[in-house]
Design a protein around this motif. Structure first.
Motif, PDB file in Angstrom:
ATOM      1  N   VAL A   1       0.866  -1.165  -0.051  1.00  0.00           N
ATOM      2  CA  VAL A   1       0.014  -0.112   0.000  1.00  0.00           C
ATOM      3  C   VAL A   1       0.821   1.178  -0.041  1.00  0.00           C
ATOM      4  O   VAL A   1       1.888   1.285   0.812  1.00  0.00           O
ATOM      5  CB  VAL A   1      -0.991   0.220   1.084  1.00  0.00           C
ATOM      6  N   LEU A   2       0.674   2.148  -1.016  1.00  0.00           N
ATOM      7  CA  LEU A   2       1.416   3.334  -1.008  1.00  0.00           C
ATOM      8  C   LEU A   2       0.831   4.340  -1.536  1.00  0.00           C
ATOM      9  O   LEU A   2      -0.512   4.281  -2.076  1.00  0.00           O
ATOM     10  CB  LEU A   2       2.805   3.307  -1.775  1.00  0.00           C
ATOM     11  N   MET A   3       1.316   5.594  -1.528  1.00  0.00           N
ATOM     12  CA  MET A   3       0.775   6.650  -1.943  1.00  0.00           C
ATOM     13  C   MET A   3       1.637   7.465  -3.047  1.00  0.00           C
ATOM     14  O   MET A   3       2.723   7.947  -2.493  1.00  0.00           O
ATOM     15  CB  MET A   3      -0.040   7.748  -0.960  1.00  0.00           C
ATOM     16  N   ARG A   4       1.136   7.818  -4.198  1.00  0.00           N
ATOM     17  CA  ARG A   4       1.992   8.469  -5.035  1.00  0.00           C
ATOM     18  C   ARG A   4       2.106   9.813  -4.578  1.00  0.00           C
ATOM     19  O   ARG A   4       1.252  10.389  -4.314  1.00  0.00           O
ATOM     20  CB  ARG A   4       1.797   8.105  -6.498  1.00  0.00           C
ATOM     21  N   LYS A   5       3.309  10.577  -5.356  1.00  0.00           N
ATOM     22  CA  LYS A   5       3.447  11.922  -4.951  1.00  0.00           C
ATOM     23  C   LYS A   5       2.250  12.999  -5.101  1.00  0.00           C
ATOM     24  O   LYS A   5       2.096  13.832  -4.613  1.00  0.00           O
ATOM     25  CB  LYS A   5       4.844  12.261  -4.986  1.00  0.00           C
ATOM     26  N   ASN A   6       1.702  12.601  -6.502  1.00  0.00           N
ATOM     27  CA  ASN A   6       0.529  13.581  -6.769  1.00  0.00           C
ATOM     28  C   ASN A   6      -0.393  13.644  -5.904  1.00  0.00           C
ATOM     29  O   ASN A   6      -1.212  14.810  -5.879  1.00  0.00           O
ATOM     30  CB  ASN A   6       0.390  13.313  -8.541  1.00  0.00           C
ATOM     31  N   VAL A   7      -0.804  12.641  -5.177  1.00  0.00           N
ATOM     32  CA  VAL A   7      -2.097  12.438  -4.163  1.00  0.00           C
ATOM     33  C   VAL A   7      -1.458  13.489  -2.919  1.00  0.00           C
ATOM     34  O   VAL A   7      -2.421  13.821  -2.577  1.00  0.00           O
ATOM     35  CB  VAL A   7      -2.193  11.138  -3.920  1.00  0.00           C
ATOM     36  N   LEU A   8      -0.206  13.472  -2.842  1.00  0.00           N
ATOM     37  CA  LEU A   8       0.238  14.205  -1.557  1.00  0.00           C
ATOM     38  C   LEU A   8       0.625  15.670  -1.996  1.00  0.00           C
ATOM     39  O   LEU A   8       0.687  16.425  -0.989  1.00  0.00           O
ATOM     40  CB  LEU A   8       1.468  13.367  -0.973  1.00  0.00           C
ATOM     41  N   ASP A   9       1.056  15.892  -3.186  1.00  0.00           N
ATOM     42  CA  ASP A   9       1.588  17.143  -3.397  1.00  0.00           C
ATOM     43  C   ASP A   9       1.085  17.782  -4.810  1.00  0.00           C
ATOM     44  O   ASP A   9       1.634  17.424  -5.828  1.00  0.00           O
ATOM     45  CB  ASP A   9       3.109  17.096  -3.185  1.00  0.00           C
ATOM     46  N   PHE A  10       0.233  18.700  -4.884  1.00  0.00           N
ATOM     47  CA  PHE A  10      -0.569  19.181  -5.951  1.00  0.00           C
ATOM     48  C   PHE A  10       0.548  19.840  -7.026  1.00  0.00           C
ATOM     49  O   PHE A  10       0.445  20.078  -7.957  1.00  0.00           O
ATOM     50  CB  PHE A  10      -1.655  19.843  -5.676  1.00  0.00           C
ATOM     51  N   ASN A  11       1.799  20.349  -6.345  1.00  0.00           N
ATOM     52  CA  ASN A  11       2.815  20.972  -7.210  1.00  0.00           C
ATOM     53  C   ASN A  11       3.569  19.829  -7.968  1.00  0.00           C
ATOM     54  O   ASN A  11       4.300  20.675  -8.769  1.00  0.00           O
ATOM     55  CB  ASN A  11       3.672  21.718  -6.131  1.00  0.00           C
ATOM     56  N   ASP A  12       3.455  18.982  -7.411  1.00  0.00           N
ATOM     57  CA  ASP A  12       4.340  17.727  -8.553  1.00  0.00           C
ATOM     58  C   ASP A  12       3.527  16.847  -9.317  1.00  0.00           C
ATOM     59  O   ASP A  12       3.929  15.790  -9.641  1.00  0.00           O
ATOM     60  CB  ASP A  12       5.195  17.128  -7.719  1.00  0.00           C
TER      61      ASP A  12
END
Length: 869
Positions: free
Chosen positions: A31-42
């Motif tokens: 189970v992971l979360m990709r960065k776009n879910v966590l940081d709208f700037n990336d």
């Protein structure tokens, strides 16, 4: 193609059947979360990651044996062949999981048997990081499922000098660690300590110590220079997390600061950064925006108007009608630099350009009850700062200031001024019956008062005497306001005493005297009770725990939830709140001397006295009584903070003791626990290094030392912080009730101010307390700080139900949760019992600050696990 990738990234992957039918293979899920879910700037970078994954093996996992060593690898655990994430792009939606999370299949081909895995190595070959939540292995031969709680950012492998290793959720004391895992355990701690050199980068996972040498900005001139806090007997302080930035060009003793426009990028170890949910991003941007954009815009807005509200009715418009904002270019800086949704929250823009705030609880039921003497006194027991009041043991009150430096500071309050208000008792009888109390801000403020009053602030040191009535409420008896002697500190103080009055000029003086006390209490609350005694003192524990206690260590597992987000909020505070010229200096009366004052008060900080029972006994608010609940008898039976606090304290201590007994069967086990002893030694000698020689530190030689210490740590991080933080908007969101600054001294007879006090006392009141700009800035700030995030985790909760494997620990935690549930019920019962008048008071605000759970938002209740805001 782009739309397909976008849809897949927003989708939730399907978890297939993981029943293991091949003994040479182990199946699992990631189970992971990709960065776009966590940081709208990336977002664009994450789109590319998704495309890249279609064409290669970008994330590898290798299991590490906990039972079979590899002779060719220094007897460390054998490694499996690499396994790779399967189905990175998969849009099937048959398995519901939390929004933003993605689940992936994983299959290990064991080849040569490695036995039971105890850890794994992960390598990220993407160009950007992702957040790894959990890995679960299904049907491990001879064992069953194995769960790994990761909750960590994994950066590209090229960023690391050593492989990233995660351990299963089985705890081990150092001496009980399976031999194949020992070196991995030790290497992980070495990585976390770093080498003490260079500027730390965002992907580094280094926990290290530094002084508070980054509050000033001497390159901007003397007005922005501040002393280094920590490392000296003059200015001792707890340590903060090291960033390694270069020294200031203007002062080599000060660390250079990041320009405010980049303030969100201040270094803390990546896993200490705020979580992924919107509320955390909102908090970070809000703090930045209040300091960077709102302050100058508020100044411009009120540039051509009087500096204070003209009446209570005008101030109430902030909540009932709002203040009309200019429609022209004035707020262009805001609209150009702050996200629209945040802007609407910060300036309360409802489409009509109104600056409007929620109505604070203290004026929701009654607009004037806050001005009563009963409410003034009640808030010392059940308000924002219920940790200062103490019983009066001698009359007149005496000072602890050095008489050689400060002269005689014995109180000038006389028996004649108070004795007729003691229900027929003499002063000696009232003291003997434990019915006299004092809110004493004299010694705290007096050493700085001369300097403070050279600024725009004009205020006094104060003592407030109170009498405990038969109905359990407190009645103010007298307020003493003191100034340094005009001929020099060595001559003592010049003081004047005010006594309660309801009407005429004396009534107006009394209301002003209470306001000066409120100013002092607001400053002491923010600087000492809140910032120093929770935020600042807990950060060294966060650092030492990560440096010296492995994630495999049971005490690390016990304490870790209570450190969530603390380093991050403290770093943001250093950048925009407590820095030179920051929001705190702009809104709290000590101004530029605020943090220096808190350093002086840290000299009095004693770790064992942070235990609630010890604190209550020290302040004379309770006495030991084996027959009483929790072994203490409260001198004020209806003391809501203490009543509820002792319930929470007792529940925490029982939980900690039950948990520690699972792992420590004897005192010798504690003494021989190398990690535990290193942790405690480093905490004393480095984290709180300015107090390393204090005789009061627990020796950490027996179970009592361990249980007492861990209970205090958890109490500070959870309940104590909740008690002094989450009621801020309820009580101080209406600034007349909790003014933070006074700008004029008491009117003297024969002056125009005195005549105005006789004819328009409310106008004089507003000319004296916090100005409009500071009010708007202060209310904006405390509304942010009083909100619960939507991803908050409360006392008695964990973010993963499989946080540990040990049945005994899980049973103890379940018992803890049940105890907290019972405490919630008792708090509700007490708040509904009219016998306890201090629990709601004239303002009808029930005491819920130590109610364990809460909903998101501005609730005035709930105990988060950690100092997270």
């Amino acid at each position: 193609m782009f739309q397909q990738v976008l849809g897949a990234l927003n989708g939730i992957t399907h978890v297939g059947d993981h029943h293991n039918t091949n003994n040479n293979k182990i199946k699992g899920t990631v189970v992971l979360m990709r960065k776009n879910v966590l940081d709208f700037n990336d977002f664009n970078g994450s789109i590319l990651d998704g495309v890249h994954e279609l064409f290669g093996q970008k994330v590898s996992f290798q299991l590490i044996s906990a039972v079979n060593p590899d002779p060719e690898n220094g007897m460390q655990g054998k490694l499996s062949s690499p396994a790779y994430l399967e189905d990175w792009i998969n849009s099937s939606l048959s398995t519901p999981i939390p929004a933003g999370e993605s689940v992936f299949n994983l299959t290990f081909d064991l080849g040569e048997d490695i036995g039971v895995p105890g850890a794994f190595i992960i390598k990220n070959f993407h160009h950007t990081e992702f957040f790894l939540k959990t890995v679960t292995l299904e049907d491990v031969p001879g064992h069953g499922p194995i769960h790994f709680v990761c909750n960590s950012w994994v950066y590209p492998a090229e960023k690391y000098q050593k492989d990233r290793v995660f351990f299963a959720n089985q705890s081990y004391l150092p001496g009980e660690t399976p031999a194949p895992l020992i070196q991995y355990r030790n290497d992980e701690l070495v990585s976390l300590r770093g080498n003490g050199k260079g500027e730390l980068q965002e992907w580094e996972r280094v926990y290290d110590y530094a002084y508070y040498d980054d509050l000033g900005e001497p390159i901007l001139g003397e007005n922005f220079a501040r002393p280094v806090l920590g490392g000296s007997s003059e200015y001792p302080y707890p340590r903060r997390g090291r960033t390694g930035r270069k020294p200031s060009l203007a002062d080599p003793k000060s660390e250079s600061r990041i320009p405010l426009v980049l303030s969100l990028n201040i270094y803390v170890p990546r896993d200490e950064r705020f979580g992924h949910l919107k509320m955390s991003d909102f908090l970070a941007y809000a703090l930045k925006s209040v300091g960077q954009f709102l302050l100058p815009e508020f100044e411009a807005l009120f540039d051509g108007t009087p500096t204070e509200f003209a009446s209570f009715e005008e101030e109430l418009r902030l909540y009932e009608q709002g203040i009309k904002l200019p429609s022209g270019p004035l707020f262009k800086n805001l609209t150009d630099n702050v996200p629209l949704e945040l802007l609407k929250e910060l300036v309360r823009s409802d489409g009509e350009g109104l600056l409007k705030f929620p109505t604070p609880q203290v004026i929701q039921q009654d607009k004037t009850a806050w001005r009563t003497d009963e409410e003034f006194a009640r808030e010392m027991l059940a308000g924002l700062n219920p940790v200062i009041i103490s019983s009066l043991k001698e009359f007149p009150p005496k000072s602890k200031l050095n008489p050689e430096t400060y002269g005689d500071h014995t109180s000038t309050i006389t028996g004649e001024q108070i004795e007729d208000k003691l229900d027929g008792l003499t002063i000696d009888e009232a003291i003997e019956e434990n019915r006299l109390f004092i809110l004493d801000h004299h010694d705290t403020i007096m050493p700085y008062l001369r300097r403070i009053n050279t600024t725009s602030t004009k205020t006094y040191a104060s003592r407030t005497l109170l009498f405990l009535q038969k109905d359990g409420t407190l009645k103010p008896l007298a307020i003493e306001l003191s100034l340094p002697h005009p001929d020099g500190d060595q001559h003592g103080a010049v003081s004047k005493v005010y006594t309660p009055a309801e009407h005429g000029i004396d009534g107006s003086f009394w209301q002003l005297a209470k306001a000066y006390v409120g100013v002092n209490d607001s400053g002491v609350h923010q600087l000492i009770s809140h910032w120093l005694h929770t935020h600042a003192v807990i950060e060294p524990f966060v650092i030492a725990t990560n440096r010296q206690l492995s994630v495999l260590h049971p005490i690390h597992k016990l304490l870790y939830p209570h450190f969530r987000d603390t380093m991050n909020i403290n770093a943001l505070a250093r950048q925009v709140l407590i820095n030179a010229g920051g929001i705190l200096e702009s809104t709290v009366f000590p101004g530029r001397y605020a943090m220096e004052m808190s350093s002086v008060l840290y000299k009095d900080w004693v770790f064992p006295e942070q235990a609630l029972p010890a604190d209550l006994i020290k302040r004379g608010m309770a006495v030991e009584d084996p027959e009483a609940p929790h072994g203490l008898r409260l001198l004020i039976k209806d003391y809501p903070f203490a009543v509820d606090g002792l319930e929470i304290w007792s529940a925490i201590r029982t939980w900690v003791e039950d948990y520690c007994k699972v792992y420590y069967k004897s005192d010798e086990t504690i003494q021989k626990d190398a990690e535990l002893q290193s942790w405690w030694k480093e905490l004393r000698e480095q984290g709180h290094g300015d107090k390393k020689d204090a005789p009061w530190w627990p020796k950490m030689q027996n179970l009592k030392d361990l249980v007492d210490s861990c209970t205090i740590i958890i109490w500070i991080a959870s309940a104590l912080h909740a008690a002094v933080n989450f009621g801020q908007y309820a009580y101080a969101g209406y600034l007349p009730n909790r003014p933070t600054v006074s700008r004029r001294f008491m009117p003297e007879p024969g002056t125009p101010e005195y005549e105005e006090l006789k004819t328009n006392p409310d106008r004089v009141f507003f000319k004296t307390i916090t100005a409009q700009i500071q009010t708007l800035l202060g209310v904006s700030l405390i509304e942010i700080l009083s909100r619960h995030a939507s991803d908050e985790i409360y006392l008695g909760q964990r973010d993963d139900p499989e946080w540990t494997k040990e049945a005994g620990a899980l049973a103890a935690f379940e018992k803890f949760g049940r105890n907290l549930g019972e405490i919630e019920k008792r708090i509700i019962q007490l708040n509904n019992d009219d016998e306890f008048k201090n629990r709601a008071g004239p303002v009808k605000v029930p005491y819920t600050l130590l109610y364990p759970t809460s909903e998101p938002g501005l609730t005035g209740k709930g105990i988060p696990n950690s100092v997270s805001i």
